[in-house]
Design a protein around this motif. Structure first.
Motif, PDB file in Angstrom:
ATOM      1  N   LEU A 226     -50.622  21.975   6.548  1.00  0.00           N
ATOM      2  CA  LEU A 226     -49.809  22.614   7.584  1.00  0.00           C
ATOM      3  C   LEU A 226     -48.983  21.636   8.401  1.00  0.00           C
ATOM      4  N   ILE A 227     -49.526  20.441   8.694  1.00  0.00           N
ATOM      5  CA  ILE A 227     -48.911  19.544   9.664  1.00  0.00           C
ATOM      6  C   ILE A 227     -47.511  19.097   9.258  1.00  0.00           C
ATOM      7  N   SER A 228     -47.269  18.896   7.960  1.00  0.00           N
ATOM      8  CA  SER A 228     -45.945  18.452   7.520  1.00  0.00           C
ATOM      9  C   SER A 228     -44.903  19.552   7.697  1.00  0.00           C
ATOM     10  N   LYS A 229     -45.362  20.800   7.695  1.00  0.00           N
ATOM     11  CA  LYS A 229     -44.437  21.933   7.799  1.00  0.00           C
ATOM     12  C   LYS A 229     -44.136  22.303   9.245  1.00  0.00           C
ATOM     13  N   VAL A 230     -45.161  22.419  10.064  1.00  0.00           N
ATOM     14  CA  VAL A 230     -44.950  22.924  11.427  1.00  0.00           C
ATOM     15  C   VAL A 230     -44.882  21.824  12.473  1.00  0.00           C
ATOM     16  N   LYS A 231     -45.355  20.618  12.129  1.00  0.00           N
ATOM     17  CA  LYS A 231     -45.379  19.476  13.029  1.00  0.00           C
ATOM     18  C   LYS A 231     -46.256  19.767  14.256  1.00  0.00           C
ATOM     19  N   LEU A 232     -45.933  19.200  15.423  1.00  0.00           N
ATOM     20  CA  LEU A 232     -46.860  19.217  16.548  1.00  0.00           C
ATOM     21  C   LEU A 232     -46.567  20.267  17.621  1.00  0.00           C
ATOM     22  N   VAL A 233     -45.320  20.688  17.726  1.00  0.00           N
ATOM     23  CA  VAL A 233     -44.937  21.580  18.829  1.00  0.00           C
ATOM     24  C   VAL A 233     -45.740  22.883  18.872  1.00  0.00           C
ATOM     25  N   PRO A 234     -45.986  23.569  17.734  1.00  0.00           N
ATOM     26  CA  PRO A 234     -46.792  24.800  17.812  1.00  0.00           C
ATOM     27  C   PRO A 234     -48.191  24.568  18.392  1.00  0.00           C
ATOM     28  N   PHE A 235     -48.796  23.442  18.063  1.00  0.00           N
ATOM     29  CA  PHE A 235     -50.108  23.119  18.625  1.00  0.00           C
ATOM     30  C   PHE A 235     -49.990  22.829  20.126  1.00  0.00           C
ATOM     31  N   ALA A 236     -48.892  22.194  20.522  1.00  0.00           N
ATOM     32  CA  ALA A 236     -48.667  21.918  21.941  1.00  0.00           C
ATOM     33  C   ALA A 236     -48.518  23.227  22.726  1.00  0.00           C
ATOM     34  N   ILE A 237     -47.808  24.180  22.150  1.00  0.00           N
ATOM     35  CA  ILE A 237     -47.637  25.475  22.814  1.00  0.00           C
ATOM     36  C   ILE A 237     -48.981  26.174  22.971  1.00  0.00           C
ATOM     37  N   TYR A 238     -49.810  26.123  21.920  1.00  0.00           N
ATOM     38  CA  TYR A 238     -51.162  26.699  22.015  1.00  0.00           C
ATOM     39  C   TYR A 238     -51.943  26.054  23.153  1.00  0.00           C
ATOM     40  N   ARG A 239     -51.854  24.735  23.270  1.00  0.00           N
ATOM     41  CA  ARG A 239     -52.581  24.021  24.318  1.00  0.00           C
ATOM     42  C   ARG A 239     -52.113  24.457  25.709  1.00  0.00           C
ATOM     43  N   LEU A 240     -50.816  24.620  25.871  1.00  0.00           N
ATOM     44  CA  LEU A 240     -50.276  25.028  27.171  1.00  0.00           C
ATOM     45  C   LEU A 240     -50.711  26.449  27.531  1.00  0.00           C
ATOM     46  N   ILE A 241     -50.721  27.331  26.540  1.00  0.00           N
ATOM     47  CA  ILE A 241     -51.170  28.706  26.778  1.00  0.00           C
ATOM     48  C   ILE A 241     -52.649  28.715  27.153  1.00  0.00           C
ATOM     49  N   LEU A 242     -53.454  27.961  26.395  1.00  0.00           N
ATOM     50  CA  LEU A 242     -54.885  27.879  26.689  1.00  0.00           C
ATOM     51  C   LEU A 242     -55.114  27.308  28.089  1.00  0.00           C
ATOM     52  N   ALA A 243     -54.382  26.263  28.454  1.00  0.00           N
ATOM     53  CA  ALA A 243     -54.525  25.660  29.782  1.00  0.00           C
ATOM     54  C   ALA A 243     -54.163  26.660  30.875  1.00  0.00           C
ATOM     55  N   ALA A 244     -53.112  27.448  30.634  1.00  0.00           N
ATOM     56  CA  ALA A 244     -52.686  28.444  31.628  1.00  0.00           C
ATOM     57  C   ALA A 244     -53.760  29.517  31.817  1.00  0.00           C
ATOM     58  N   VAL A 245     -54.331  29.988  30.709  1.00  0.00           N
ATOM     59  CA  VAL A 245     -55.384  31.011  30.778  1.00  0.00           C
ATOM     60  C   VAL A 245     -56.599  30.464  31.530  1.00  0.00           C
ATOM     61  N   LEU A 246     -57.000  29.253  31.190  1.00  0.00           N
ATOM     62  CA  LEU A 246     -58.155  28.634  31.843  1.00  0.00           C
ATOM     63  C   LEU A 246     -57.893  28.406  33.332  1.00  0.00           C
ATOM     64  N   ALA A 247     -56.662  28.000  33.655  1.00  0.00           N
ATOM     65  CA  ALA A 247     -56.315  27.754  35.056  1.00  0.00           C
ATOM     66  C   ALA A 247     -56.440  29.041  35.878  1.00  0.00           C
ATOM     67  N   ILE A 248     -56.015  30.148  35.288  1.00  0.00           N
ATOM     68  CA  ILE A 248     -56.127  31.444  35.971  1.00  0.00           C
ATOM     69  C   ILE A 248     -57.587  31.785  36.218  1.00  0.00           C
ATOM     70  N   ILE A 249     -58.436  31.540  35.201  1.00  0.00           N
ATOM     71  CA  ILE A 249     -59.867  31.846  35.319  1.00  0.00           C
ATOM     72  C   ILE A 249     -60.555  30.947  36.336  1.00  0.00           C
ATOM     73  N   VAL A 250     -60.213  29.648  36.287  1.00  0.00           N
ATOM     74  CA  VAL A 250     -60.939  28.660  37.092  1.00  0.00           C
ATOM     75  C   VAL A 250     -60.423  28.560  38.528  1.00  0.00           C
ATOM     76  N   PHE A 251     -59.108  28.597  38.683  1.00  0.00           N
ATOM     77  CA  PHE A 251     -58.546  28.320  39.996  1.00  0.00           C
ATOM     78  C   PHE A 251     -58.252  29.561  40.839  1.00  0.00           C
ATOM     79  N   LEU A 252     -58.190  30.721  40.203  1.00  0.00           N
ATOM     80  CA  LEU A 252     -57.878  31.952  40.964  1.00  0.00           C
ATOM     81  C   LEU A 252     -59.115  32.788  41.203  1.00  0.00           C
TER      82      LEU A 252
END
Length: 275
Positions: free
Chosen positions: A249-275
């Motif tokens: 997969l990595i040669s086809k999609v590279k790193l950005v899709p994984f980065a987007i997943y990380r940002l979404i996960l961080a946002a969800v966790l931030a809502i749970i933890v900080f709010l």
């Protein structure tokens, strides 16, 4: 160990195996899943639970050994890869040079990392920081990388990637995310950077696991052996699946899709933890 407890070991092995080699942080995911839902410290204790999360990485490492056995055996002279010239090949020195910075930094700051950087809040920050690095690597890395195979990696590149790998000592940053990003920024294509990452992980993760086991030996109990075995086997099976999938997969999609997943996960966790 009852069925529910062994099921928790299976789940954590699944999480470890599926995330260890994707640039999303297996340690971060283990902390999230355990701290928020499974809570294995309730029956294992803090030290034993921490050691479990380190030891199941050996299952993932065994999967790497199986997938890359030719390369790994060639590093110690047990296998000869056809067409390689002795003075122009990827060798054990590349691995040592690449892993040395993280070994030194990890040794110096191990207690601080274990005690201060293993909470969900610090994982959230690391998920975001790692995502930014991955986006930067895809955007600013060479469009036509000069290093397309392991045998083209220089010692300087191996050391530079090793320096970037130090960021992965921050739980949630991701070893593969850091090293693949470093490799891409300094001239490797994504596939070669991933190959180097996986091979370099073998001695690092074996060493970390053994140190953790020896350090916490008195905290371990034979009563927990079945829990460790289930987690180890689960991590091995799912890592074997995820490595092959990720390399394709990595040669086809590279790193950005994984980065987007990380940002979404961080946002969800931030809502749970900080709010």
């Amino acid at each position: 160990m009852d069925f529910v407890e062994l099921l928790k070991a299976l789940i954590l092995g699944f999480v470890e195996g599926m995330t260890e080699f994707a640039p999303v942080s297996s340690t971060g995911h283990l902390i999230i899943v355990d701290d928020m839902w499974l809570k294995i410290t309730d029956f294992l204790g803090d030290r034993s639970a921490f050691t479990f999360k380190i030891v199941i990485q050996l299952g993932s490492i065994l999967a790497v050994v199986i997938v890359f056995w030719k390369r790994l055996f060639s590093l110690v002279g047990l296998y000869k890869i056809d067409g390689q010239k002795m003075n122009k090949r990827f060798n054990l020195a590349h691995v040592i040079v690449g892993m040395l910075p993280a070994v030194i930094v990890g040794f110096i700051f191990k207690d601080f990392i274990d005690l201060e950087l293993s909470g969900i809040k610090t994982v959230i920050y690391a998920l975001v920081a790692g995502a930014i690095l991955m986006i930067v690597a895809d955007k600013f890395g060479p469009k036509n990388p000069s290093v397309k195979t392991l045998d083209q990696i220089t010692y300087k590149q191996a050391f530079t990637v090793g320096l970037v790998q130090c960021l992965s000592l921050w739980p949630g940053f991701s070893r593969s995310g850091a090293t693949i990003s470093g490799g891409v920024l300094f001239g490797m294509n994504h596939k070669t950077a991933a190959d180097f990452t996986f091979i370099m992980a073998v001695p690092i993760m074996i060493g970390a696991s053994l140190v953790s086991v020896l350090k916490n030996w008195d905290e371990l109990s034979m009563d927990d052996l079945s829990f460790y075995i289930v987690g180890f086997v689960s991590a091995f099976i799912f890592a074997l699946i995820s490595i092959r999938f990720f390399l394709a997969l990595i040669s086809k999609v590279k790193l950005v899709p994984f980065a987007i997943y990380r940002l979404i996960l961080a946002a969800v966790l931030a809502i749970i933890v900080f709010l």
